[in-house]
Design an enzyme around this catalytic site. Structure first.
Site, PDB file in Angstrom:
ATOM      1  N   ASP A 152       0.808  -1.221   0.000  1.00 14.94           N
ATOM      2  CA  ASP A 152       0.000   0.000   0.000  1.00 14.94           C
ATOM      3  C   ASP A 152       0.840   1.268   0.000  1.00 14.94           C
ATOM      4  O   ASP A 152       0.300   2.372   0.104  1.00 14.94           O
ATOM      5  CB  ASP A 152      -0.947   0.012   1.204  1.00 14.94           C
ATOM      6  CG  ASP A 152      -0.216  -0.135   2.541  1.00 14.94           C
ATOM      7  OD1 ASP A 152       0.947  -0.614   2.551  1.00 14.94           O
ATOM      8  OD2 ASP A 152      -0.802   0.224   3.574  1.00 14.94           O
ATOM      9  N   ASP A 198       9.177  10.130   9.991  1.00 14.83           N
ATOM     10  CA  ASP A 198       9.110   8.681   9.904  1.00 14.83           C
ATOM     11  C   ASP A 198      10.270   8.142   9.070  1.00 14.83           C
ATOM     12  O   ASP A 198      10.496   8.587   7.942  1.00 14.83           O
ATOM     13  CB  ASP A 198       7.766   8.289   9.272  1.00 14.83           C
ATOM     14  CG  ASP A 198       7.499   6.812   9.339  1.00 14.83           C
ATOM     15  OD1 ASP A 198       7.320   6.288  10.445  1.00 14.83           O
ATOM     16  OD2 ASP A 198       7.464   6.173   8.259  1.00 14.83           O
ATOM     17  N   GLU A 258      12.774   9.597  13.802  1.00 18.27           N
ATOM     18  CA  GLU A 258      12.454   8.223  14.178  1.00 18.27           C
ATOM     19  C   GLU A 258      13.426   7.321  13.423  1.00 18.27           C
ATOM     20  O   GLU A 258      13.097   6.754  12.391  1.00 18.27           O
ATOM     21  CB  GLU A 258      11.003   7.894  13.820  1.00 18.27           C
ATOM     22  CG  GLU A 258      10.556   6.522  14.311  1.00 18.27           C
ATOM     23  CD  GLU A 258      10.128   5.582  13.198  1.00 18.27           C
ATOM     24  OE1 GLU A 258       9.557   4.534  13.515  1.00 18.27           O
ATOM     25  OE2 GLU A 258      10.365   5.891  12.018  1.00 18.27           O
TER      26      GLU A 258
END
Length: 643
Positions: free
Chosen positions: A334, A370, A399
Site C-alpha cells: 500500500d 518517519d 524516528e
C-alpha cells in the site's frame, strides 16, 4: 596556535546544539613560540548578523595552555563562533619588568620602553580609551612615579583593551551552534491516532472528538500531542485488520499509506474534518499549554495525486508496475516511495519543503519524521537547514531506529531530537552504559535523546509481560534519565497485548478503528500525572547532561543523581528494574552533592510526599511494583511535587 577547540564536531563540519538561555563554554589550546604572553577573545554572532560580540579568554590551565570563555546564547537562532588570539605586548613587557624589579635590577630603560609602548597603544585607541590613555601618559610627566604608573593594574587593563591585532590568529573554519527553544530539550510527548479518540468503533473520530480529549492529556502533564499522519488514505492495496492483505469494505487502511483522490500530504482526511477543524484543534491545544506535532512520512499510496501528476518521481519495475516499499520479508503493497536521488530530485525536494511550510502556516512547530534513515542524508541537511533559516522555532524528531552511525549522522546534520535505543535497554548495565555514552561523550553535543517508552510499532517484551509495574518503571526511567520522553496512547492503560512472537500490538490501530476506555481498571494515569508534575517542578530534570550514577547495592535497582547545570537543586532517583517483585535495597547518597549535614538531614520522596530523617550516606529504599521508584530531594517541602 589555536588547537583542540571544544565544543566542535568533526572539525566544525556540523553544529553543536543548545537551548536559548544556555551558556556556551568554549575552550582551546592556545600557545606561541617564545615566552611572550598572549591574549584573545571568543567571538560570537548570529548567523544572519555581521557584528561580532567579543568575550575575553581566560587562562584556566597555564601548564597545558588551556584557555576558555563563556557566553549566554539569548536567541532561538543559529550562532557562529570562533577564537582569535594575539601577542600581548604590554602584558609581556609588564611581566618581564616585574621579574627584573623583584631581582633588584635597574629599570631605567624598561620605563622608557614601557612609555613608548603605551604611546603606540594610545595612538590606535579610540574614544574613551584614547582619552584615558592620554591621562595616563600625562601622569608620567607630572611627577608621579612613572614606573609605578606603567606597572599599575589599571594601566594594564586599559592597554589590553586596545591590543595590536595585526599578528592575530583567527581559528578557521567558523563553528556553529544551533540554539533551539526550551521545548526542544524539555517536554513530555503523548502520541495518538486521531481516528481512535472517539466512541464509535465503526467510524473515524473527528478533530472535535480529539479536542475533547486534550484536557485529560494536559492534566496528565504532557506538553506535546503528536498525531500520526492525518492525510487521506489510499485505497489501492489497502491493508486490513492486523496487516491483512484482504481488507473489508469498511477497513480504514494504514494512515502511513498517504494520499488518495481527496488529496496528499497537504490535505486532511475528510473523516477527521476540515483544515479549519484541524486549526481549531491546534488552537485548543495551545490554550491548554500544549502544542501539536505532526508525523512527516515521505511515502505515498499508489493513488496519491503525485503518482498521477508526476509519475517520473517514482520507480517502476520492468513489467510497468510501480515499485512498492519492501523490507524483506515484509512487504508494504500500500506504499510507494519517491525517487529521492533521481534526476527529478530537485522538484521532489522542493515539493516536500512546501509540505512542511504548509503545516507551519497552520500552526505546527514540531514534526516527527518517519524512517528518516531511508532517505538521503543530504536531503535532511538541506531541508532542515532551509526551514530553520526561516523558522528557527521548528523542531524535528528523527524516528531512526537504525544503525548507530546513521542515527548519529542524522542528529549531526540537523535533527533537533532523536529516538534512541532506550526502548530496548532494560538491565542496570545496559542503561548505565548507554546513558554514559549519551551524557559523557561527544554525542551529547549534537544528539538530543527523546526516550519513547513505546510506539505504535514497538511493544517491547518488558511491557508485554511486566504488567502495570513495568509501565511505571519504564515511565520513570524515561522521564528522569532524559529530559524529553514520550508515550504512545494505551501506555497509560498498560496495554500489553502483542501478536505472539513479535513486538506488534494485537489488533493494532494502525489498521483499524479503535475505541479506548480511557478509565478502564488497571490504568496508571494518576501515576503519570504525579511523575510529570515532579518533572515540571524540579529543574534538575529539565536537562539530561548532568547525570551521575550512584551505588545501589542490588542488580535490580538503578540509582542516579540529577542536578542543574550549576550543580544545585539535586535529586536522587532509585528505580526498581523488576516489575514483579518488591526490593529492599541499600543505596549510597552523595551528601556533598546534596549539600546536607551528614549527621542529620531530611529527604522528601516526591512521588508520595513522604519525608525521611536520615543520618549518614547509606540508606534503605523500599521499592514495589506499585511504587517502583523513589525520587528524593533534600528538604521538607509539601505536596507530591515537592511543593
Amino acid at each position: 596556535m589555536i588547537r583542540d577547540v571544544q565544543p566542535r564536531i568533526e572539525c566544525g563540519r556540523y553544529p553543536v546544539k543548545r537551548v536559548a538561555g544556555d551558556r556556551l563554554r568554549v575552550s582551546a589550546e592556545i600557545f606561541r613560540d617564545g615566552h611572550d604572553l598572549i591574549a584573545g577573545v571568543l567571538k560570537l554572532r548570529p548567523a544572519d548578523a555581521q557584528q561580532w560580540q567579543e568575550i575575553p579568554l581566560t587562562s584556566v590551565n597555564p601548564g597545558l595552555d588551556r584557555w576558555e570563555a563563556e557566553v549566554e546564547l539569548a536567541r532561538n537562532t543559529t550562532y557562529r563562533y570562533t577564537l582569535e588570539a594575539w601577542p600581548d605586548a604590554y602584558g609581556s613587557w609588564r611581566a618581564d619588568t616585574l621579574k627584573k624589579l623583584e631581582a633588584g635590577q635597574d629599570l631605567g630603560l624598561e620605563a622608557l620602553e614601557g612609555r613608548a609602548l603605551l604611546e603606540t597603544i594610545a595612538a590606535r585607541a579610540k574614544d574613551a580609551d584614547a582619552a584615558a590613555l592620554r591621562t595616563v601618559l600625562e601622569r608620567l610627566t607630572s611627577g608621579d612615579d612613572a614606573l609605578a604608573v606603567l606597572l599599575a593594574d589599571d594601566t594594564l587593563a586599559l592597554a589590553r583593551r586596545c591590543p595590536d591585532r595585526s599578528e592575530a590568529t583567527v581559528y578557521a573554519p567558523e563553528l556553529e551552534v544551533v540554539v533551539d527553544r526550551e521545548r526542544a530539550r524539555f517536554a513530555a510527548w503523548y502520541e495518538m491516532f486521531p481516528r481512535s479518540q472517539g466512541t464509535d468503533p465503526t467510524r473515524s473520530a473527528t478533530f472535535a472528538e480529539c479536542a475533547a480529549r486534550l484536557p485529560e492529556i494536559a492534566h496528565m502533564g504532557f506538553d506535546v500531542v503528536y498525531l500520526v499522519p492525518i492525510h487521506p488514505i489510499g485505497r489501492i492495496h489497502r491493508k486490513g485488520s492486523n496487516n491483512s492483505l484482504n481488507p473489508g469494505p469498511d477497513d480504514p487502511g494504514s494512515p502511513y499509506a498517504i494520499g488518495a483522490d481527496e488529496g496528499g500530504h497537504d490535505a486532511v482526511h475528510p473523516a477527521l474534518g476540515t483544515l479549519d477543524d484541524f486549526r481549531a484543534f491546534v488552537a485548543r491545544a495551545g490554550e491548554l499549554g500544549m502544542e501539536v506535532a505532526l508525523d512527516f512520512a515521505i511515502q505515498c499510496a499508489p493513488d496519491h495525486p503525485w503518482v498521477r501528476e508526476h509519475p517520473e518521481w517514482f520507480s517502476f519495475r520492468p513489467d510497468g508496475s510501480i515499485r512498492y516499499a519492501e523490507n524483506p520479508p515484509k512487504k508494504y503493497q500500500d506504499i510507494v516511495n519517491l525517487d529521492m536521488t533521481g534526476p527529478h530530485r530537485a522538484a521532489i525536494w522542493d515539493a516536500l519543503r512546501e509540505v512542511i511550510e504548509f503545516w507551519i502556516a497552520q500552526g505546527v512547530k514540531t514534526f516527527r519524521v518517519d524512517n528518516p534513515h531511508t532517505k538521503p542524508v543530504a536531503f535532511w541537511e538541506w531541508l532542515i537547514g532551509t526551514i530553520r533559516a526561516r523558522h528557527p522555532e521548528v523542531v524535528f524528531l528523527a524516528e531512526a531506529f537504525t544503525r548507530p552511525p546513521m542515527l548519529k549522522t542524522l542528529a549531526r546534520v540537523g535533527f533537533t531530537q532523536s529516538y534512541t535505543y532506550f526502548t530496548w535497554r532494560n538491565s542496570k548495565q545496559e542503561l548505565t552504559e548507554y546513558l554514559t555514552e549519551l551524557t559523557q561523550t561527544e554525542c551529547r553535543e549534537y544528539l538530543r535523546p527523546n526516550f519513547f517508552a513505546n510506539t505504535p510499532d514497538i511493544l517491547p517484551p518488558i511491557l508485554q509481560h511486566g504488567g502495570p509495574g513495568a509501565f511505571r518503571i519504564r515511565a520513570v526511567l524515561a522521564a528522569t534519565l532524559s529530559s524529553v520522553y514520550g508515550i504512545y496512547n494505551g501506555f497509560e492503560l498498560c496495554e500489553g497485548r502483542a501478536v505472539p512472537g513479535t513486538e506488534e500490538y494485537q489488533d493494532s490501530e494502525k489498521y483499524q478503528y479503535k475505541v479506548w476506555d480511557w478509565d478502564r481498571p488497571g490504568h496508571i494515569k494518576d501515576y503519570l500525572t504525579r511523575l510529570n508534575r515532579v518533572r515540571r517542578a524540579n529543574p534538575a530534570l529539565h536537562d539530561w547532561w548532568h547525570l551521575r550514577f550512584l551505588p545501589g547495592y542490588h542488580d535490580g535497582v538503578l540509582c542516579h543523581l540529577k542536578t542543574t547545570a550549576q550543580g544545585d537543586q539535586p535529586l536522587v532517583i532509585a528505580v526498581s528494574l523488576d516489575p514483579h517483585q518488591t526490593i529492599d535495597c541499600e543505596i549510597e547518597l552523595p551528601l556533598d552533592a546534596l549539600r546536607v549535614d551528614p549527621g542529620y538531614y531530611t529527604m522528601q520522596e516526591l512521588m508520595t510526599g513522604t519525608r525521611h530523617q536520615w543520618s549518614g550516606p547509606r540508606q534503605w529504599v523500599h521499592l514495589t511494583p506499585e511504587q517502583p521508584a523513589w525520587i528524593l530531594r533534600p528538604g521538607t517541602g509539601e505536596g507530591p511535587d515537592g511543593g
